[in-house]
Design a protein around this motif. Sequence first.
Motif, short mmCIF file in Angstrom:
data_model
loop_
_atom_site.label_atom_id
_atom_site.label_comp_id
_atom_site.label_asym_id
_atom_site.label_seq_id
_atom_site.Cartn_x
_atom_site.Cartn_y
_atom_site.Cartn_z
N GLN A 74 0.83 -1.21 0.00
CA GLN A 74 0.00 0.00 0.00
C GLN A 74 0.87 1.26 0.00
O GLN A 74 0.55 2.25 -0.68
CB GLN A 74 -0.94 -0.01 1.21
CG GLN A 74 -2.00 -1.09 1.11
CD GLN A 74 -2.78 -1.27 2.40
OE1 GLN A 74 -2.39 -0.80 3.46
NE2 GLN A 74 -3.90 -1.97 2.31
N GLN A 90 3.85 1.46 -1.25
CA GLN A 90 4.46 1.56 -2.57
C GLN A 90 3.52 2.22 -3.56
O GLN A 90 3.95 3.00 -4.41
CB GLN A 90 4.88 0.17 -3.08
CG GLN A 90 5.70 0.24 -4.35
CD GLN A 90 6.98 1.04 -4.20
OE1 GLN A 90 7.77 0.77 -3.30
NE2 GLN A 90 7.20 2.01 -5.06
N VAL A 91 2.22 1.94 -3.45
CA VAL A 91 1.23 2.60 -4.31
C VAL A 91 1.27 4.11 -4.07
O VAL A 91 1.24 4.90 -5.02
CB VAL A 91 -0.19 2.04 -4.05
CG1 VAL A 91 -1.25 2.88 -4.71
CG2 VAL A 91 -0.27 0.59 -4.52
N VAL A 113 3.84 5.87 -2.85
CA VAL A 113 5.13 6.37 -3.36
C VAL A 113 5.06 6.53 -4.88
O VAL A 113 5.49 7.55 -5.43
CB VAL A 113 6.29 5.42 -2.96
CG1 VAL A 113 7.56 5.75 -3.74
CG2 VAL A 113 6.54 5.50 -1.46
N ASP A 114 4.51 5.53 -5.57
CA ASP A 114 4.40 5.61 -7.02
C ASP A 114 3.53 6.80 -7.45
O ASP A 114 3.88 7.51 -8.39
CB ASP A 114 3.81 4.30 -7.59
CG ASP A 114 4.74 3.12 -7.42
OD1 ASP A 114 5.95 3.32 -7.14
OD2 ASP A 114 4.26 1.96 -7.56
N ALA A 115 2.43 7.01 -6.72
CA ALA A 115 1.54 8.14 -7.04
C ALA A 115 2.25 9.47 -6.78
O ALA A 115 2.12 10.42 -7.57
CB ALA A 115 0.26 8.05 -6.22
N GLN A 116 3.02 9.55 -5.70
CA GLN A 116 3.78 10.76 -5.39
C GLN A 116 4.82 11.04 -6.48
O GLN A 116 4.99 12.18 -6.90
CB GLN A 116 4.47 10.63 -4.03
CG GLN A 116 3.56 10.76 -2.84
CD GLN A 116 3.12 12.19 -2.64
OE1 GLN A 116 2.03 12.56 -3.08
NE2 GLN A 116 3.92 12.98 -1.98
N GLU A 117 5.51 9.99 -6.91
CA GLU A 117 6.51 10.16 -7.96
C GLU A 117 5.85 10.63 -9.26
O GLU A 117 6.39 11.49 -9.96
CB GLU A 117 7.27 8.85 -8.19
CG GLU A 117 8.23 8.54 -7.05
CD GLU A 117 8.89 7.18 -7.18
OE1 GLU A 117 8.48 6.36 -8.05
OE2 GLU A 117 9.84 6.91 -6.41
N GLN A 118 4.67 10.10 -9.57
CA GLN A 118 3.95 10.53 -10.77
C GLN A 118 3.51 11.99 -10.62
O GLN A 118 3.58 12.76 -11.59
CB GLN A 118 2.73 9.63 -11.03
CG GLN A 118 2.00 9.95 -12.32
CD GLN A 118 2.89 9.81 -13.54
OE1 GLN A 118 3.50 8.76 -13.74
NE2 GLN A 118 2.98 10.85 -14.37
N GLU A 125 6.47 14.15 -11.31
CA GLU A 125 6.76 14.18 -12.75
C GLU A 125 5.73 15.03 -13.49
O GLU A 125 6.08 15.80 -14.39
CB GLU A 125 6.77 12.75 -13.32
CG GLU A 125 7.16 12.69 -14.77
CD GLU A 125 8.48 13.39 -15.11
OE1 GLU A 125 8.53 14.08 -16.15
OE2 GLU A 125 9.44 13.28 -14.33
#
Length: 102
Positions: free
Chosen positions: A57, A59-60, A62-67, A70
């Motif tokens: 959860q 990681q989801v 973190v991925d959304a934050q990274e997106q 960007e």
Amino acid sequence: MRQREPLTQKERAELDAIFAELDAEEAIALKQSTEKHQELIDSLLQKETELETAVAQLQVIVDAQEQLVEDARAYLRQLRSKRSILADKYHTLTGEELARTR
């Protein structure tokens, strides 16, 4: 040196009873210990599963934050490009540089 006399049948029976009692106590203690260790193992496996779920959860997120970062960088590049176009047009019309804002 003293030699041991053979045990009588009664003594042998008493000794066998003592060993049987010790074996029974040992079996009970071993069973309790095994059950306790199994409970601990089960608890640790449950905690591991919970932590793996939490990691997935997170990681989801973190991925959304990274997106999001960007996306913000891409938007900033677009804004800088548009400002550059406007600055060029301003310079063409007025001959002056468009003041930079912060």
